[in-house]
Design an enzyme around this catalytic site. Structure first.
Site, short mmCIF file in Angstrom:
data_model
loop_
_atom_site.label_atom_id
_atom_site.label_comp_id
_atom_site.label_asym_id
_atom_site.label_seq_id
_atom_site.Cartn_x
_atom_site.Cartn_y
_atom_site.Cartn_z
N HIS A 54 0.85 -1.19 0.00
CA HIS A 54 0.00 0.00 0.00
C HIS A 54 0.89 1.24 0.00
CE1 HIS A 54 -3.96 -1.93 1.63
NE2 HIS A 54 -3.39 -2.65 0.68
N GLU A 56 1.15 3.82 2.02
CA GLU A 56 1.78 4.11 3.30
C GLU A 56 2.92 3.13 3.58
OE1 GLU A 56 -2.69 5.04 3.71
OE2 GLU A 56 -1.46 3.51 2.73
N SER A 79 -7.68 7.84 2.97
CA SER A 79 -7.75 7.39 4.36
C SER A 79 -7.16 5.98 4.51
CB SER A 79 -9.21 7.39 4.81
OG SER A 79 -9.29 7.12 6.19
N CYS A 81 -6.25 2.16 5.38
CA CYS A 81 -6.95 0.91 5.70
C CYS A 81 -6.52 0.44 7.09
CB CYS A 81 -6.62 -0.15 4.65
SG CYS A 81 -4.92 -0.76 4.78
N CYS A 84 -2.65 -0.38 7.35
CA CYS A 84 -1.81 0.81 7.45
C CYS A 84 -2.07 1.55 8.76
CB CYS A 84 -2.04 1.70 6.24
SG CYS A 84 -1.50 0.90 4.69
#
Length: 147
Positions: A54, A56, A79, A81, A84
């Protein structure tokens, strides 16, 4: 949000846009210490065939080992998940600036319950890019959020 937040969130958006242009999920992220970028990354699940790559996570991997994250801010175009979110909490990142949570309401309340300051920017570019991705590639979006 201040001018540095706006500038650093824009870098996260640029990462998201690059991911979209590569055929991946348009989610970008920046780890910053004060005004300085420590690392930046983007969702690379498609590009690398890695289910946990992902945005992040990519930025944090690129940041390498840090003695502490307690003086950092994580900027993310979407935003975070739960995976993360857990990493943010595990590393003790005290502040997260989110580009948008209209297309995906992540875990802002959970982060706040753990003492993380969460700022939602409602950035129109982040919102539009994610909506375009969802409209054009709904199956890839569903895969990304494990639906």
């Amino acid at each position: 949000m201040n001018a540095d937040d706006t500038r650093l969130l824009r870098i996260a958006y640029d990462e998201a846009r690059a991911g979209f242009d590569e055929g991946g999920c348009p989610i970008g992220s920046v780890l910053a210490r004060g005004r300085e970028v420590v690392a930046q990354g983007r969702n690379q699940r498609v590009q690398k065939g890695d289910p946990i790559a992902h945005g992040e996570m990519d930025a944090l991997r690129k940041a390498g080992r840090q003695k502490s994250y307690r003086d950092t801010t994580l900027y993310t175009s979407l935003s975070p998940c739960m995976m993360c979110t857990g990493t943010i909490i595990q590393f003790g990142i005290p502040r997260v600036v989110v580009g948008e949570n209209k297309n995906f309401g992540g875990n802002e309340d959970f982060l706040r319950s753990k003492g993380v300051e969460v700022i939602i920017a409602d950035d129109p570019d982040c919102i539009a890019l994610m909506q375009r991705f969802i409209d054009e590639k709904p199956e890839l979006w569903a895969e990304d959020i494990a639906e």
